[in-house]
Design a protein around this motif. Structure first.
Motif, PDB file in Angstrom:
ATOM      1  N   GLU A 183       0.833  -1.212   0.000  1.00 40.12           N
ATOM      2  CA  GLU A 183       0.000   0.000   0.000  1.00 40.12           C
ATOM      3  C   GLU A 183       0.864   1.256   0.000  1.00 40.12           C
ATOM      4  OE1 GLU A 183      -3.569   2.067   2.644  1.00 40.12           O
ATOM      5  OE2 GLU A 183      -3.025  -0.035   3.000  1.00 40.12           O
ATOM      6  N   GLU A 184       1.916   1.259   0.814  1.00 41.02           N
ATOM      7  CA  GLU A 184       2.807   2.416   0.879  1.00 41.02           C
ATOM      8  C   GLU A 184       3.533   2.625  -0.447  1.00 41.02           C
ATOM      9  OE1 GLU A 184       6.545   4.104   3.599  1.00 41.02           O
ATOM     10  OE2 GLU A 184       5.689   2.112   3.967  1.00 41.02           O
ATOM     11  N   ASP A 187       1.209   3.977  -3.141  1.00 38.94           N
ATOM     12  CA  ASP A 187       0.949   5.396  -2.894  1.00 38.94           C
ATOM     13  C   ASP A 187       2.115   6.246  -3.408  1.00 38.94           C
ATOM     14  OD1 ASP A 187      -0.606   7.580  -1.657  1.00 38.94           O
ATOM     15  OD2 ASP A 187       1.120   7.707  -0.298  1.00 38.94           O
ATOM     16  N   CYS A 190       2.333   6.687  -7.255  1.00 36.83           N
ATOM     17  CA  CYS A 190       1.433   7.712  -7.791  1.00 36.83           C
ATOM     18  C   CYS A 190       1.996   9.125  -7.621  1.00 36.83           C
ATOM     19  CB  CYS A 190       0.068   7.619  -7.111  1.00 36.83           C
ATOM     20  SG  CYS A 190      -0.808   6.066  -7.442  1.00 36.83           S
TER      21      CYS A 190
END
Length: 267
Positions: A183-184, A187, A190
């Motif tokens: 998830e990190e 992120d 992006c």
């Protein structure tokens, strides 16, 4: 893959409509985004031969013609970094240079018109199942004549790494589909421009997913710092250029005013 399959299956259709049985692809995007890897994947998928055409080593249009005619059917002709061939992406400059050169020297160069004529004409008509692929880091630098349908039928943007691309790389290199760092990392992808090649290189450094992904997170910090420094430098250069332009304009006005004073003479 669907486009390649459709091309291979449409021999009779191409003959029916009177078009040469060939297809052109333009792969464009920053270095390290997988353009060369995609070409290799296409050749493996179709079982086609690859001909790598290095235009800078070709001395004349006649030499280019001989090379193109010698290519076999069921082949892929690759011209990498087409934007680095000045004569092919800057027609105005090339034509101006040609006018300055006299005699036989004018013939000893590959011109845009010569290259396109061979691709559209002789090379097209003397073989079947041909694919031509151009790659470039700067699509905006290419002559529009290279980009029109019939020459480059499909334009594919090879972009920076995406969350989906990262998950595929993690699956291929580390054999995992989930991790608490995913998830990190997604992120950060992006927010920070990073190429698939850079991600793959970090994942190659260790077979332990914790170590490899931890190293990738550290690399993101380095990339973010580099991007911030590059933006700051660009802003500084832009500011310096604006200041220089302002000083030039001010100096020009001063010269103009002095000229007016001299023309009017003493009062």
């Amino acid at each position: 893959m669907m486009d390649l399959d459709r091309f291979i299956q449409r021999r009779d259709y191409y003959r029916k409509v009177g078009k040469a049985w060939k297809r052109g692809y333009l792969l464009y995007g920053p270095p390290g985004t997988g353009k060369s890897s995609l070409i290799a994947a296409m050749a493996n998928y179709l079982k086609f031969d690859i001909y790598d055409l290095e235009l800078t080593d070709i001395r004349s249009n006649s030499e280019l013609r001989k090379l193109l005619v010698a290519t076999a059917n069921r082949s892929i002709l690759v011209v990498e970094d087409i934007d680095c061939s000045v004569e092919l992406h800057d027609r105005v400059r090339a034509e101006a240079a040609a006018h300055r050169v006299m005699g036989y020297k004018e013939e000893r160069k590959v011109t845009l018109s010569g290259f396109l004529n061979f691709i559209d004409g002789l090379w097209s008509s003397c073989g079947d199942e041909r694919i031509i692929i151009f790659t470039t880091n700067r699509k905006d630098k290419l002559d529009p004549a290279l980009l029109r349908p019939g020459r480059m039928d499909v334009h594919i943007n090879m972009s920076y790494c995406t969350p989906c691309g990262f998950r595929l790389l993690a699956s291929n290199y580390l054999g995992i589909t989930e991790h608490n760092h995913f998830e990190e990392i997604e992120d950060l992808i992006c927010k920070v421009e990073i190429t698939p090649a850079e991600v793959a290189e970090q994942l190659l450094k260790d077979g332990d997913p914790d170590v490899a992904l931890g190293g990738l997170l550290e690399f993101f910090n380095v990339k973010r710092k580099e991007n911030e420094e590059a933006k700051a430098k660009a802003k500084e250069e832009e500011s310096a250029k604006a200041k220089a332009d302002e000083e030039k304009e001010s100096a020009a006005k001063k010269i103009e005013m002095n000229g007016i004073d001299l023309a009017m003479g003493p009062i």
